[in-house]
Design a protein around this motif. Sequence first.
Motif, short mmCIF file in Angstrom:
data_model
loop_
_atom_site.label_atom_id
_atom_site.label_comp_id
_atom_site.label_asym_id
_atom_site.label_seq_id
_atom_site.Cartn_x
_atom_site.Cartn_y
_atom_site.Cartn_z
N UNK B 148 0.81 -1.23 0.00
CA UNK B 148 0.00 0.00 0.00
C UNK B 148 0.83 1.27 0.00
N UNK B 149 2.15 1.11 -0.12
CA UNK B 149 3.00 2.30 -0.01
C UNK B 149 3.28 2.93 -1.38
N UNK B 150 2.42 2.66 -2.33
CA UNK B 150 2.63 3.10 -3.72
C UNK B 150 3.31 4.46 -3.84
N UNK B 151 2.70 5.47 -3.24
CA UNK B 151 3.19 6.84 -3.50
C UNK B 151 4.39 7.18 -2.66
N UNK B 152 4.62 6.40 -1.60
CA UNK B 152 5.86 6.58 -0.85
C UNK B 152 7.04 6.19 -1.74
N UNK B 153 6.89 5.04 -2.43
CA UNK B 153 7.98 4.61 -3.33
C UNK B 153 8.26 5.66 -4.39
N UNK B 154 7.17 6.14 -5.00
CA UNK B 154 7.35 7.13 -6.07
C UNK B 154 8.02 8.38 -5.53
N UNK B 155 7.55 8.84 -4.36
CA UNK B 155 8.09 10.06 -3.77
C UNK B 155 9.56 9.91 -3.45
N UNK B 156 9.89 8.82 -2.77
CA UNK B 156 11.30 8.58 -2.40
C UNK B 156 12.17 8.59 -3.65
N UNK B 157 11.69 7.89 -4.67
CA UNK B 157 12.47 7.78 -5.90
C UNK B 157 12.75 9.13 -6.51
N UNK B 158 11.70 9.90 -6.74
CA UNK B 158 11.87 11.18 -7.44
C UNK B 158 12.70 12.14 -6.61
N UNK B 159 12.40 12.20 -5.28
CA UNK B 159 13.13 13.15 -4.44
C UNK B 159 14.62 12.81 -4.38
N UNK B 160 14.93 11.54 -4.21
CA UNK B 160 16.34 11.15 -4.13
C UNK B 160 17.07 11.45 -5.44
N UNK B 161 16.42 11.10 -6.53
CA UNK B 161 17.08 11.33 -7.83
C UNK B 161 17.29 12.82 -8.06
N UNK B 162 16.28 13.60 -7.70
CA UNK B 162 16.41 15.05 -7.88
C UNK B 162 17.54 15.57 -7.00
N UNK B 163 17.66 15.03 -5.78
CA UNK B 163 18.73 15.46 -4.88
C UNK B 163 20.09 15.19 -5.52
N UNK B 164 20.21 14.03 -6.15
CA UNK B 164 21.48 13.71 -6.81
C UNK B 164 21.77 14.72 -7.91
N UNK B 165 20.73 15.00 -8.69
CA UNK B 165 20.91 15.93 -9.82
C UNK B 165 21.41 17.28 -9.32
N UNK B 166 20.84 17.75 -8.19
CA UNK B 166 21.17 19.09 -7.72
C UNK B 166 22.49 19.09 -6.93
N UNK B 167 22.68 18.07 -6.09
CA UNK B 167 23.77 18.14 -5.12
C UNK B 167 25.05 17.43 -5.53
N UNK B 168 24.92 16.36 -6.34
CA UNK B 168 26.09 15.51 -6.55
C UNK B 168 27.13 16.18 -7.42
N UNK B 169 28.37 15.77 -7.20
CA UNK B 169 29.43 16.26 -8.07
C UNK B 169 29.56 15.29 -9.25
N UNK B 170 30.16 15.80 -10.29
CA UNK B 170 30.23 15.00 -11.51
C UNK B 170 31.46 14.10 -11.50
N UNK B 171 31.26 12.82 -11.81
CA UNK B 171 32.42 11.95 -11.99
C UNK B 171 32.24 11.15 -13.26
N UNK B 172 33.29 11.07 -14.06
CA UNK B 172 33.24 10.43 -15.38
C UNK B 172 32.06 10.94 -16.18
N UNK B 173 31.82 12.24 -16.10
CA UNK B 173 30.79 12.84 -16.95
C UNK B 173 29.39 12.61 -16.49
N UNK B 174 29.17 11.98 -15.33
CA UNK B 174 27.81 11.76 -14.89
C UNK B 174 27.69 12.08 -13.41
N UNK B 175 26.49 12.53 -13.05
CA UNK B 175 26.23 12.77 -11.63
C UNK B 175 25.60 11.51 -11.07
#
Lengths: 484, 459
Positions: B148-175
């Motif tokens: 029943x945690x459908x939207x928790x999974x979706x939320x965690x996924x999108x938020x974490x990925x977005x955090x990587x996009x914004x915060x992570x440093x680039x290595x080998x051309x990818x964040x």
Amino acid sequence: MKEEERERRLRERDIARIRRKKNRPFTFVSVFFILIFVSLIGYLIYFDAVKSDDFINSPYNTRQDTFSDRVVRGNIQSSDGEILAQTDVSEDGTEQRNYPYANIFAHAVGYDTNGKSGLESEANFQLLTSHSFFLEQMKNEFSGKKNQGDTVISSLNADLQTTAYNSLGDRRGAVVVMEPSTGRILAMVSKPDFDPNTIAENWDTLVNDESNSSLLNRATNGAYPPGSTFKIVTALDYFRQKGSLEGYSYLCQGSITVDDHTIRCYNGTVHGQEDFYSAFAHSCNCAFADMGLGLGGSSLRSTAEDLLFNKALPLNSYKTSKFTLENNSPNPLVMQTSIGQGNTLVSPMHMAMITSAIANNGVLMKPTMIDKIVNNSGDTIKETEKSEYKRLMTNNEANILGKLMKNVVENGTASALNGRGYTVAGKTGSAEFDENGSSHSWFVGYSNVDDPDIAIAVIVENGGTGSEAAVPIAADVFDAYYFD
Amino acid sequence: MINVITELSKYVILTLMIVYTFHCFYMVWRQDEEEKKELLHQQLTMIFFIDFTAFLVIYLKSMDFKVILFYIEMMIFFAAVQILYRIFYEDASLLLLNNMCMLLSVGFIMLCRLSLPSANKQLLIVAAGSAVSLVIPVMIRKMKFLKDLTWVYAGVGVVLLAAVLVLASTSYGAKLSLMGIQPSEVIKITFVFFMASLLCGKVNFRKVVLATIVAVLHVGILVLSRDLGSAVIFFVTYLVLIYVSTRNPGYMFLGLGGGCVGAVIAYHLFGHVRQRVSAWRDPMAVYQNEGYQIVQSLFAIGTGGWFGMGLCQGSPEKIPVVKNDFIFSAICEEMGGIFAICLILVCTSFFLMIVTIALKIRNPFYKLIALGLGTEYAFQVFLTIGGVTKFIPMTGVTLPLVSYGGSSVMCTILMLAIIQGLYILREDEDEEIETQRKETIERRGKRATPERTGYRQNP
């Protein structure tokens, strides 16, 4: 009881059927991925079996160098059995690469220290791989000795190479000789040269000597204006557009002026009334400049690119030839380009390849310097199969160009090659490279016109006209081929 | 002398690997339980001897005592995993377990040969992951609310990925990573849970649209982070799960079309996508730049040939990031093309075992999870092997269980634990159904014929 048993079985079968149907998407997904994995395996097999040679033999592939810890670098031999390179192992195990012909094969065979070039680079993998008898290999492994690397039998011919080398003398330039029907390269000379035996000691001088650039293989990596040898391309484009050379006529008055730009024939010679054959035989600049204007830049470009200008060549190391005309190029540039000046640049090897294609009914065979690889007891490991690289022109077009070139020898600028006991078809060129009208001397051609034996391209830097410098060198090589 | 051993070891390892691979497929045909058990034991023996031979060679070549130490640690780990699985995951698929040990072994051999510290670190992470995975079957059994945690999974996924996009440093051309962890690996699991929980019930058009929106968000952010490999894996998983749950191939073709359009747009929009494609078309032409990696990889594969150079005989360290994305090339170079083909077949068997498990599960939520995770695994294998052999453009993903990479190997082990957990659950389900059936039959007052004795253990 039996009745019940049967009923139950039927029911189970039904359930199974329903289940199978329900699971059909799963089956599709599995089959899809199995196909993907099978294609991966298929590609890996294809790569290992077919493609890997290209990568193993790449001069960038330095991982073979570690092989030399366990293998003594093999010999390089000429097709006539002369040793071109060998490794001497002294008592204490130090190895010395030795080139008996020194400067003569400098660029073709190349060097193995301070980087690699020529055959040493191209056949590096084979030279450092040992196919000696396995018991011998075992014995060597146990006694801690190195195995003997395989021998490369080159297509290079020591006699022709020496002739071309001596004939070019102390002038700068290049000579390429190849077999049109097989693509085998029989000679490849480039000057100035160097001694591969002492290359390590002289490295700094050689690298810094920009006025000579002795390390540059001018045969494959030189970029020269083609001069009148390019009239072969212009002639081909004309034939492609008009379908025949017969209706052509031109009145040469020694010069032609279009858009305030004047093109002159060599020495201002007035050739008078000409047909196509005589215009080509006398290398009439006015006729070809005028012809080029009629053909147009884009048509010339497409014919030039069919002959591999601006294109990759089937060689390991080369300079891409350059052709810049376009649809709207200005008239003076079109005129210049049609007679082989302008921005066009070509290597002697490329001109030899075009000539070979003409001699081989339009088909360019893949050029090669390696005949076969043998192990240290002489058993053949791998033979180079001759292979068609590409058809550059139709059979008919090749015939027409051959006739034009034969006429150059019989009635034109290369008549020094006439009546020497063999037939030759060719084209001379003098390619101006500075404002004073100094020119490189060119000759391209092939011998035994009816059943061609060898094709040749010669350039002598600052050698004057083709007939002055390049033709005599070609004559020496042909003589050596037929009479020695 | 050492050279002779190295040379011989090549053929010993190869032979063992071929027989092992053959067992993987042969076993599936056999019905006899005793015979299967025997074959599984033989597989373990083969893994043992492959490891023994390989580590002997590595030790002889390096004369580093730490290699032996590592070998012993590794053997203890494998023994523990094999025993503990049999206790905690009663009736788990042992073939899947063997394959896991085989893939890990190959990875450890290559890593130990490339860099011992990396191998040590990898072993530590693998051991930790395996320890965690012991409780996963229990968790799945107890935590019925996971569905029943459908939207928790979706939320965690999108938020974490977005955090990587914004915060992570680039290595080998990818964040990719945040604090040393690659969230995209974890999100591979949450994404499948999301898709499964959304699509496990009755699927209507609205749900498909919702799934599409979330999938596009995931994929889009990954493309922006330049993590093309993960983006493609998520996309394919989405397609497969939509197709399986709707049973409508139309959706898949629609999605495939959309994906192609997206790929073309991405090609024109992003320089890094064009680079990958140009390096794939003619790597030699761009050797000095983006073609370098792939050319080095092809040199390695080509030089290795069918039988390989022998362990410690090649120079795989010439390939950049060989431990991670290019481990397959190193395997090809030193252990040979035939060994590599066997490895692909083991991966195939690994995937087929997962699908078999998915087929046997009745609960649609668990069924989709198993299939989704299996799809992610299979496609990742395809991307990395296809990429390093220049079959497809390089996307920069790891070879699961073989490549070095903490997040990757940790998440793959968790994935496996989940799948094994679901497999055990299936056994529970069977048991329930069986008892229900017996009850019904007994209620009818008729004596049931013993049609089944015990449970057939499916590998």
